[in-house]
Design an enzyme around this catalytic site. Structure first.
Site, PDB file in Angstrom:
ATOM      1  N   SER A 145       0.814  -1.115   0.145  1.00  0.00           N
ATOM      2  CA  SER A 145       0.124   0.083  -0.194  1.00  0.00           C
ATOM      3  C   SER A 145       0.912   1.222   0.139  1.00  0.00           C
ATOM      4  O   SER A 145       2.023   1.140   0.404  1.00  0.00           O
ATOM      5  CB  SER A 145      -0.961  -0.088   1.233  1.00  0.00           C
ATOM      6  OG  SER A 145      -1.571   1.144   1.542  1.00  0.00           O
ATOM      7  N   TYR A 158      -1.364  -1.491  10.552  1.00  0.00           N
ATOM      8  CA  TYR A 158      -1.412  -1.711   8.839  1.00  0.00           C
ATOM      9  C   TYR A 158      -0.221  -1.097   8.390  1.00  0.00           C
ATOM     10  O   TYR A 158       0.510  -1.721   7.478  1.00  0.00           O
ATOM     11  CB  TYR A 158      -2.579  -0.846   8.405  1.00  0.00           C
ATOM     12  CG  TYR A 158      -2.835  -0.871   7.226  1.00  0.00           C
ATOM     13  CD1 TYR A 158      -3.589  -2.033   6.651  1.00  0.00           C
ATOM     14  CD2 TYR A 158      -2.681   0.192   6.214  1.00  0.00           C
ATOM     15  CE1 TYR A 158      -3.896  -2.375   5.434  1.00  0.00           C
ATOM     16  CE2 TYR A 158      -3.068  -0.131   4.916  1.00  0.00           C
ATOM     17  CZ  TYR A 158      -3.365  -1.197   4.522  1.00  0.00           C
ATOM     18  OH  TYR A 158      -3.934  -1.541   3.108  1.00  0.00           O
TER      19      TYR A 158
END
Ligand SMILES: NC(=O)c1ccc[n+]([C@@H]2O[C@H](COP(=O)([O-])OP(=O)(O)OC[C@H]3O[C@@H](n4cnc5c(N)ncnc54)[C@H](OP(=O)(O)O)[C@@H]3O)[C@@H](O)[C@H]2O)c1
Length: 285
Positions: A145, A158
């Site tokens: 990401s 995350y």
């Protein structure tokens, strides 16, 4: 790898969002695809959709799997091997998010984000690589990401897993370069045609600021194919502002981090202030 006919690809997180798009582009190219996630009913629906792509001679296999369970992963790999006799591509795409002030995130939530996003990708890759070595090659794609490029506010757990996937990919490339096994990492921004960002928009009632940008799951799936066909180490998939900001961050971390913080902090704080979906500790958001 450019000839897809007869190739075999495992795609985790294939019951929704980006994983469905990735499975579709692989089937369109003629690969056999193994669909992996926990929700057997959703996987069956995806498999039915893919089987309607009439030009394709691909076979689609559904193997319901919890990627955090080692016995499940072992069963997935042996089932794939028994069905197809080879594993050419592994796309480690399954993932969950969790935006929350760090002092409030539960220990269980940290563990499950790390388990689903990072540890499971390493375990599954570890199980697949011996098959790739035996057959003389293969390609691993890890779904990171933009949060793996710059640690996001309110998303430390995350961001750590996504940064870990970037490092994992680099290690794989370095270690197996002389044995025809390669690896790529994809770093998408927020996708506005399905996936976790849709849920964020629903919860917050707002979209990302222009500086943060966005992408589409379709573009991410195309990037997966490009990464494999052209053996790209890393692809950032997002509207233009992000890439130069990451370059700036690499050469001038103080300024690069400040820009990212200014661009994204308010949006992420808004997400972190919303109640999470009820089953979010174990389910993809
Ligand atoms: N969409 C975005 O904006 C965006 C941006 C950057 C990166 N990413 C990354 O892209 C990947 C896919 O995200 P997405 O947006 O498509 O998310 P999504 O729509 O929520 O899909 C997540 C997938 O992961 C599966 N999954 C979650 N936990 C699992 C488990 N324990 N075992 C097996 N499968 C599991 C889910 O299936 P089940 O619930 O059925 O198990 C689902 O198929 C993630 O790694 C995410 O971090 C997404």
């Amino acid at each position: 790898m450019r000839d897809w006919q007869g190739r075999v690809a495992i795609v985790t997180g294939a019951s929704g969002g980006i994983g469905v798009y990735v499975a579709r582009v692989l089937v369109e190219r003629g690969a056999n695809v193994v669909l992996v996630a926990r929700s057997a009913d959703k996987l069956a629906t995806v498999a039915t959709e893919l089987s309607k792509l009439t030009d394709s001679k691909s076979r689609v296999l559904v193997v319901p799997t919890d990627v955090t369970s080692l016995p499940d992963l072992e069963r997935l790999v042996s089932r794939t091997h028994v069905e197809f006799g080879q594993i050419d591509v592994l796309v480690n795409n399954a993932g969950i998010d969790g935006y929350c002030p760090f002092e409030k995130i539960s220990h269980e939530r940290i563990s499950s984000i790390v388990d689903v996003n990072l540890t499971s990708a390493m375990h599954l890759t570890r199980l697949v690589i011996p098959h790739m070595l035996k057959q003389g090659g293969g390609h691993v794609v890890n779904m990171s990401s933009t949060a793996g490029q710059v640690g996001p506010a309110f998303g430390a757990a995350y961001g750590v897993t996504k940064a870990g996937l970037i490092a994992f990919t680099e290690s794989l490339r370095a270690e197996y370069a002389d044995r025809w096994i390669s690896a790529s990492v994809i770093c998408p921004g927020f996708t506005n045609d399905g996936g976790i960002y849709e849920e964020m928009k629903r919860r917050t009632g707002r979209g990302t600021p222009a500086t943060v940008g966005y992408t589409t799951a379709k573009a991410v799936a195309k990037a997966v194919i490009k990464a494999i066909e052209q053996d790209k180490p890393e692809l950032i998939v997002n509207t233009p502002p992000m890439r130069p900001i990451f370059v700036l961050k690499a050469i001038w971390p103080t300024l690069g981090n400040w820009i990212v913080r200014q661009a994204s902090r308010r949006f992420l704080k808004k997400i972190a202030s919303q109640p999470e979906p009820s089953d979010s500790s174990v389910k993809a958001a």
